[in-house]
Scaffold this motif. Structure first.
Motif, PDB file in Angstrom:
ATOM      1  N   LYS A 381       0.822  -1.208   0.000  1.00 35.33           N
ATOM      2  CA  LYS A 381       0.000   0.000   0.000  1.00 35.33           C
ATOM      3  C   LYS A 381       0.856   1.258   0.000  1.00 35.33           C
ATOM      4  CE  LYS A 381      -3.813   2.265   2.429  1.00 35.33           C
ATOM      5  NZ  LYS A 381      -4.764   2.184   3.558  1.00 35.33           N
ATOM      6  N   SER A 382       1.992   1.206   0.707  1.00 34.24           N
ATOM      7  CA  SER A 382       2.843   2.395   0.776  1.00 34.24           C
ATOM      8  C   SER A 382       3.466   2.724  -0.573  1.00 34.24           C
ATOM      9  CB  SER A 382       3.957   2.184   1.806  1.00 34.24           C
ATOM     10  OG  SER A 382       4.743   1.053   1.475  1.00 34.24           O
ATOM     11  N   ALA A 385      -1.282   2.565  -3.654  1.00 33.23           N
ATOM     12  CA  ALA A 385      -2.476   2.117  -2.936  1.00 33.23           C
ATOM     13  C   ALA A 385      -3.494   1.458  -3.862  1.00 33.23           C
ATOM     14  CB  ALA A 385      -3.115   3.294  -2.204  1.00 33.23           C
ATOM     15  N   GLU A 386      -3.574   1.856  -5.140  1.00 37.10           N
ATOM     16  CA  GLU A 386      -4.664   1.391  -6.004  1.00 37.10           C
ATOM     17  C   GLU A 386      -4.356   0.086  -6.718  1.00 37.10           C
ATOM     18  OE1 GLU A 386      -3.151   4.277  -6.388  1.00 37.10           O
ATOM     19  OE2 GLU A 386      -4.542   5.814  -5.668  1.00 37.10           O
ATOM     20  N   ASP A 444      -8.736  -1.554   0.472  1.00 33.24           N
ATOM     21  CA  ASP A 444      -8.511  -2.130   1.797  1.00 33.24           C
ATOM     22  C   ASP A 444      -9.401  -1.432   2.811  1.00 33.24           C
ATOM     23  OD1 ASP A 444      -6.858   0.249   1.580  1.00 33.24           O
ATOM     24  OD2 ASP A 444      -6.023  -0.312   3.526  1.00 33.24           O
ATOM     25  N   TYR A 475      -8.487  -6.884   2.456  1.00 31.07           N
ATOM     26  CA  TYR A 475      -8.006  -6.464   1.137  1.00 31.07           C
ATOM     27  C   TYR A 475      -8.908  -7.099   0.070  1.00 31.07           C
ATOM     28  CZ  TYR A 475      -3.660  -5.178   3.539  1.00 31.07           C
ATOM     29  OH  TYR A 475      -2.729  -4.627   4.383  1.00 31.07           O
TER      30      TYR A 475
END
Length: 673
Positions: A381-382, A385-386, A444, A475
């Motif tokens: 995610k870091s 994110a998409e 998420d 998720y």
């Protein structure tokens, strides 16, 4: 161009290069090398000179840092840029020379000087210069200065003139410093010179080829970028590239160092006047003797033992040698490197000679081998994110250490992205991300809450209620792809207190993530749940508990009957201490009121006079003061007793708290029934 050509170059990843030169010579000869001034200290620190056939290198001299004016200060010569011969000969007046005029025989003698005359020609008067010579026969002869051959016969002047000219030439090369090696021996011999200099680091760059054919393994092709920033071509050199980080540093050995010595002043003596005799008295003045301690003679420095290393043939010596045969590549292109482990260093030796011109760079192939790997997805995610990142699941099965560098990824002959590869030892695995997978979108959802108290502990007079903080992350991977894919999910593990609960076992754990692996079906939405919890606690000092707190703990079934009874006793002891403290506070307040009243009475007594009407009032004030003093004494006695009772009650309270220990889970209503 140096008379010692470069034969071997070893480049490192920390900014230095190892250079080896070699030449053949016969008899006694001198060899020269030129370096930039900033390189001289590195050369002095690392220069190694070997005569491989029994000769010796007697000395290595190099240009000093002394300014040219200071170097030439002791030579009484100065040759002007214009009219050099006219300017030089008067400065060597008295030197023996041999003069041979055009069409004549040689004459030896001593220079007298240069004479300037005017000669009449068809063009008018012209100025001419003639050399005046005192011959060995005693004659004085003159010669046309520019129509003769002149040979110096004075060896001292020849040496001075040679030094003057070489120094002037060296000064024109502002950044050049010449090293001269004096080799002595008999017959034909080989001399090898090596040293370490600052050099650009070599860079690795790779190509990963995916899906090159049915059933074929992916390939990795490696190239090394090398830079020759020197002023000399590397012509057909043996090139070795070393991965690792040996210790290297700069140290100024070129600049002369001087030790400040103490200054001893010269004791001056003035002139002596004629003595005037005076009438004397018997008084003798003794001179004071000054003694100087002898200096201890310094012990001779121990001779350094010279260790001779076994000389190897081409490709040997220092880092970069090795005798492994070239290995066959997977394709039709032969592998051009040999690999060798040297301690913690790993080297690539290029089999064929390499040529890199001065101030140019080159790409040198170092690797072409299959490896175990496939295309997968990685979601962080870091990072994004998409969408997940498409990666190469890379296992280093090449048998080589792969130095870190950029990677270009090709799939079915087309460019699909770029990545950075960290240094990989053999058998190490790494996910190498090279593109964003737009066909998969990720959402998420995080649900975080605190759970009930699960355990109560009592220790050292402190009650702790332990409870769990639960975080559940769901998720959702929505795939539009037409084929099944493998997903790696990196879920953050912020610190060591979080534990996974009711979650699939991670495929692996990294420094900052739990990494899960699962298949992602095509054309559908898939969910993956990660639930984690950490245990927190809240502390309560039992010396300060109240009836209300104790009742709440009992109602929540935090304690068993024995601990409840013990805590009630503790509460009773604490309340007893509180009652004593309250009485002590009341006595202190009473004392303060008495002191304030006494102050008022004393002020009134001071204002009364000696009249009879004031006498009765004075006596009443005095009687009141007596009663107050009696009460103050009583208060002091009561305080002493109360403090003793309080200290005793505190000791009982502390003893009860010290003995009290409890550690048990909190049962639910269902478990307790």
């Amino acid at each position: 161009m140096s008379d010692l050509p470069i034969r071997r170059v070893v480049l490192y990843k920390h900014g230095v290069g190892y250079f080896e030169r070699e030449t053949n010579l016969e008899g006694d000869q001198s060899l020269s090398l030129s370096f930039k001034q900033r390189e001289v200290s590195d050369v002095l620190k690392s220069l190694t000179v070997l005569d491989l056939n029994g000769g010796i290198v007697s000395a290595v001299s190099y240009d000093s840092t002394t300014p040219i004016e200071q170097l030439l200060a002791e030579i009484a010569l100065s040759i002007p840029d214009s009219g050099s011969l006219k300017g030089l000969l008067p400065q060597i007046k008295g030197a023996r020379v041999s003069v041979k005029p055009a069409g004549g025989s040689a004459v030896q003698g001593t220079i007298l000087g240069i004479d300037k005359t005017d000669a009449r020609t068809e063009h008018g008067l012209e100025e001419t210069h003639r050399l005046s010579l005192l011959t060995d026969a005693g004659d004085i002869r003159t010669f046309d200065l520019f129509d003769l051959e002149l040979t110096l016969l004075d060896d001292g002047i020849k040496r001075d003139l040679d030094f003057y000219l070489r120094t002037q030439l060296a000064s024109k090369k502002k950044d050049a410093r010449t090293f001269t090696l004096f080799a002595q021996g008999e017959g034909k011999r080989t001399v090898r010179v090596s040293y370490v200099l600052e050099a650009p680091v070599w860079k690795a760059t790779y190509r990963i080829l995916l899906d090159e054919g049915e059933g074929s393994s992916p390939l990795i092709q490696g190239w090394a970028v090398v830079d020759n920033t020197s002023d000399e071509d590397w012509q057909d050199v043996s090139l070795t590239l070393v991965a690792g980080l040996p210790v290297s540093f700069t140290h100024d050995l070129y600049t002369p160092r001087y030790v400040r010595r103490p200054v001893v002043e010269v004791k001056e003596t003035t002139g002596v006047l004629p003595p005037m005799a005076e009438a004397g008295v018997e008084d003798y003045e003794q001179a004071e003797m000054l003694t100087m301690g002898a200096f201890a003679e310094a012990a001779p420095a121990p001779r350094t033992a010279m260790m001779r290393k076994k000389l190897r043939g081409e490709g040997g010596g220092g880092y970069g040698g090795g005798g492994r045969k070239p290995e066959s590549a997977v394709s039709s292109v032969q592998a051009q490197t040999r690999e060798r482990q040297v301690g913690d260093l790993f080297e690539y030796g290029i089999d064929k000679p390499v040529t890199v011109r001065r101030n140019q760079s080159a790409l040198v192939p170092i690797l072409l081998k299959p490896f175990a790997g496939r295309s997968v997805l990685l979601y962080q995610k870091s990072a994004r994110a998409e969408n997940p990142i498409r990666c190469v699941e890379f296992e280093n099965t090449t048998g080589l250490t792969l130095e870190g560098g950029p990677v270009t990824v090709l799939e079915q002959g087309s460019y699909v992205g770029e990545a950075m590869l960290d240094t990989l030892k053999p058998t190490e695995k790494r996910l190498v991300g090279y593109a964003v997978e737009l066909a998969v979108r990720v959402l998420d959802n995080i649900d975080s809450h605190s759970d009930r108290v699960t355990r109560v502990t009592i220790r050292n007079g402190t009650l702790k209620t332990h409870y769990a903080e639960v975080q559940k992350t769901t998720y959702t991977f929505n795939s539009k792809s037409e084929k099944e894919q493998v997903v790696y999910l990196d879920h953050p593990r912020d610190d060591s207190h979080w534990k996974l609960v009711e979650t699939a076992k991670p495929h692996e754990t990294t420094e900052n993530y739990w990494r899960f692996r699962f298949p992602l079906p095509p054309g559908t939405a898939s969910k993956f749940v990660v639930q984690q919890q950490q245990t927190l606690f809240q502390s309560f000092g039992l010396a300060d508990i109240t009836d209300k707190q104790l009742a709440a703990w009992v109602s929540a079934k935090y304690l068993d009957k024995a601990t409840e009874k013990a805590l009630k006793e503790v509460l009773a002891q604490r309340q007893q201490v509180g009652r004593i403290e309250e009485k002590l506070s009341q006595l202190n307040d009473e004392r303060n009121k008495i002191h304030a009243e006494q102050k008022r009475i004393r002020e009134n007594l001071g204002a009364l006079g000696d009249r009879a009407s004031e006498k009765a009032l004075r006596e009443r004030f005095v009687a009141t003061l007596d009663k107050q003093e009696d009460r103050l004494a009583k208060i002091t006695e009561e305080e002493v007793k109360l403090r003793a009772d309080r200290d005793e009650a505190r000791e009982r309270l502390n003893a009860a708290l010290a003995k009290l220990e409890y550690d048990a889970p909190v049962l639910t209503e269902h478990a307790g029934s």
